[in-house]
Design a protein around this motif. Structure first.
Motif, short mmCIF file in Angstrom:
data_model
loop_
_atom_site.label_atom_id
_atom_site.label_comp_id
_atom_site.label_asym_id
_atom_site.label_seq_id
_atom_site.Cartn_x
_atom_site.Cartn_y
_atom_site.Cartn_z
N ALA A 1 32.24 -50.19 -4.48
CA ALA A 1 31.40 -51.38 -4.27
C ALA A 1 30.75 -51.28 -2.89
N LEU A 2 29.46 -51.53 -2.82
CA LEU A 2 28.73 -51.38 -1.55
C LEU A 2 28.20 -52.71 -1.02
N HIS A 3 28.54 -53.82 -1.66
CA HIS A 3 27.93 -55.11 -1.29
C HIS A 3 28.41 -55.62 0.06
N HIS A 4 29.54 -55.12 0.56
CA HIS A 4 30.02 -55.60 1.85
C HIS A 4 29.17 -55.10 3.03
N ALA A 5 28.34 -54.11 2.77
CA ALA A 5 27.46 -53.59 3.83
C ALA A 5 26.12 -54.32 3.88
N GLU A 6 25.86 -55.22 2.93
CA GLU A 6 24.57 -55.91 2.92
C GLU A 6 24.40 -56.78 4.17
N PRO A 7 23.19 -56.83 4.73
CA PRO A 7 22.94 -57.60 5.96
C PRO A 7 22.79 -59.10 5.67
N ILE A 8 23.86 -59.71 5.18
CA ILE A 8 23.86 -61.14 4.87
C ILE A 8 25.08 -61.79 5.51
N GLU A 9 25.05 -63.11 5.62
CA GLU A 9 26.15 -63.82 6.24
C GLU A 9 27.45 -63.57 5.46
N GLY A 10 28.50 -63.25 6.21
CA GLY A 10 29.78 -62.98 5.61
C GLY A 10 30.03 -61.52 5.27
N SER B 1 27.80 -57.54 6.18
CA SER B 1 27.34 -56.66 7.28
C SER B 1 28.47 -55.80 7.84
N ARG B 2 29.37 -55.35 6.96
CA ARG B 2 30.45 -54.47 7.40
C ARG B 2 29.92 -53.04 7.56
N GLU B 3 30.43 -52.33 8.54
CA GLU B 3 30.00 -50.96 8.75
C GLU B 3 30.56 -50.07 7.65
N LEU B 4 29.67 -49.42 6.92
CA LEU B 4 30.06 -48.55 5.80
C LEU B 4 30.21 -47.13 6.33
N LEU B 5 31.44 -46.68 6.46
CA LEU B 5 31.72 -45.37 7.06
C LEU B 5 31.49 -44.22 6.08
N PRO C 1 29.85 -44.09 2.32
CA PRO C 1 29.29 -44.73 1.12
C PRO C 1 29.75 -44.09 -0.18
N ASP C 2 29.97 -42.78 -0.18
CA ASP C 2 30.32 -42.08 -1.43
C ASP C 2 31.73 -42.38 -1.90
N ILE C 3 32.62 -42.80 -1.00
CA ILE C 3 34.00 -43.11 -1.41
C ILE C 3 34.43 -44.50 -0.95
N GLY C 4 33.49 -45.31 -0.48
CA GLY C 4 33.75 -46.73 -0.29
C GLY C 4 34.62 -47.15 0.87
N ILE C 5 34.48 -46.51 2.02
CA ILE C 5 35.30 -46.87 3.18
C ILE C 5 34.47 -47.68 4.17
N TYR C 6 35.01 -48.83 4.55
CA TYR C 6 34.39 -49.74 5.51
C TYR C 6 35.25 -49.87 6.76
N ARG C 7 34.59 -50.21 7.85
CA ARG C 7 35.29 -50.57 9.08
C ARG C 7 35.21 -52.09 9.25
N PHE C 8 36.37 -52.71 9.41
CA PHE C 8 36.47 -54.16 9.60
C PHE C 8 37.56 -54.38 10.64
N ASP C 9 37.17 -54.43 11.90
CA ASP C 9 38.13 -54.38 13.00
C ASP C 9 39.05 -55.59 13.09
N ASP C 10 38.60 -56.76 12.65
CA ASP C 10 39.35 -57.98 12.89
C ASP C 10 40.31 -58.38 11.77
N LEU C 11 40.50 -57.54 10.77
CA LEU C 11 41.50 -57.85 9.74
C LEU C 11 42.89 -57.84 10.39
N VAL C 12 43.55 -58.98 10.37
CA VAL C 12 44.78 -59.18 11.15
C VAL C 12 45.85 -58.17 10.77
N VAL C 13 46.11 -58.00 9.48
CA VAL C 13 47.21 -57.13 9.09
C VAL C 13 46.96 -55.68 9.50
N LEU C 14 45.70 -55.27 9.56
CA LEU C 14 45.39 -53.90 9.94
C LEU C 14 45.47 -53.71 11.45
N ARG C 15 44.93 -54.63 12.20
CA ARG C 15 44.92 -54.43 13.66
C ARG C 15 46.28 -54.69 14.30
#
Length: 259
Positions: free
Chosen positions: A174-183, A185-189, A191-205
């Motif tokens: 799914a690529l919709h999280h990279a769309e430049p809209i409110e909520g 605009s995640r950085e898509l690291l 695209p071919d295998i669907g990896i995003y960067r989302f720094d503020d996810l509490v459980v990950l950080r």
């Protein structure tokens, strides 16, 4: 046909190769002399159920179901596995990370099922219940990592392995999280295998070990909800995750031995 590897992904793979030793093949699931410890985090809680899907079922039920299957499969594969919460437990995000830290886990995997922004949804009725349905097809899996995690390079390596295995199931990410809209605009690291960067996810950080979050499918999309609700597809998703975890632990085991 194998997915095309982008120039950006080639560069990222080269960077990962410099950070981690090469994959060792079918090594046993152990770090040092003990079984690798995997913590599975079923996203959301009974009190905060997450996304409301197209069948009027909250995300937490999908998460609990997949996490239970994964717990069994990883345990049978020889890992030391624990859940951050049971199906009836209301556990905070901070407590989940703390649990994994106290347990000194080798890998933290948060299990979720996806939705979309309200501009792509319509409210529908399912019997006496509300539900949400996409107004256009939005389907596939997504994987998230946080650069604020203390082991970002290892988290990204694990995400790469998981993304490759999920892609083998025949579903595009799914690529919709990279769309430049409110909520979004995640950085898509990747695209071919669907990896995003989302720094503020509490459980990950806050996790003190490599950590990633998997959105297994989009439960507001009718076709994708049918996919993730199918028992055969659930088994295939679990197999993909177990394969990726085995690959990652084999790599991490070499790194541990070299310290």
């Amino acid at each position: 046909m194998a997915p095309v590897i982008s120039v950006r992904r080639r560069a990222m793979l080269a960077w990962l190769a410099a950070c981690l030793p090469a994959h060792a093949g079918a090594s046993p699931p152990a770090t040092g002399t003990r079984p690798a410890r995997i913590v599975i985090d079923p996203g959301h809680t009974p009190a905060q159920g997450g996304a409301l899907g197209v069948r009027g079922i909250y995300e937490v039920r999908y998460n609990d179901g997949l996490a239970s299957l994964l717990l069994r499969a990883l345990t049978q594969a020889g890992f030391d596995v624990a859940l951050t919460r049971g199906p009836g437990d209301n556990v905070s995000l901070e407590e989940r990370a703390r649990f994994a830290n106290v347990r000194q886990a080798d890998l933290f995997l948060s299990i979720h099922h996806d939705s979309a922004q309200l501009q792509y949804l319509e409210k529908v009725a399912v019997g006496d219940h509300d539900a949400y349905r996409t107004t256009r097809p939005i389907s596939g899996y997504s994987i998230f990592v946080s650069q604020r995690n203390a082991h970002y390079a290892q988290s990204l390596a694990a995400a790469q392995m998981l993304g490759v295995e999920m892609r083998k199931l025949g579903r595009p990410p799914a690529l919709h999280h990279a769309e430049p809209i409110e909520g979004e605009s995640r950085e898509l690291l990747a695209p071919d295998i669907g990896i995003y960067r989302f720094d503020d996810l509490v459980v990950l950080r806050q996790a003190a070990m490599p950590a990633l979050l998997l959105e297994a499918g989009v439960i507001v999309d009718p076709a994708d909800e049918r996919y993730v609700s199918d028992q055969g597809n659930q088994a295939r998703i679990v197999h993909a995750i177990v394969t990726a975890v085995r690959q990652y632990v084999a790599t991490a085991r070499i790194g541990h031995a070299q310290k």
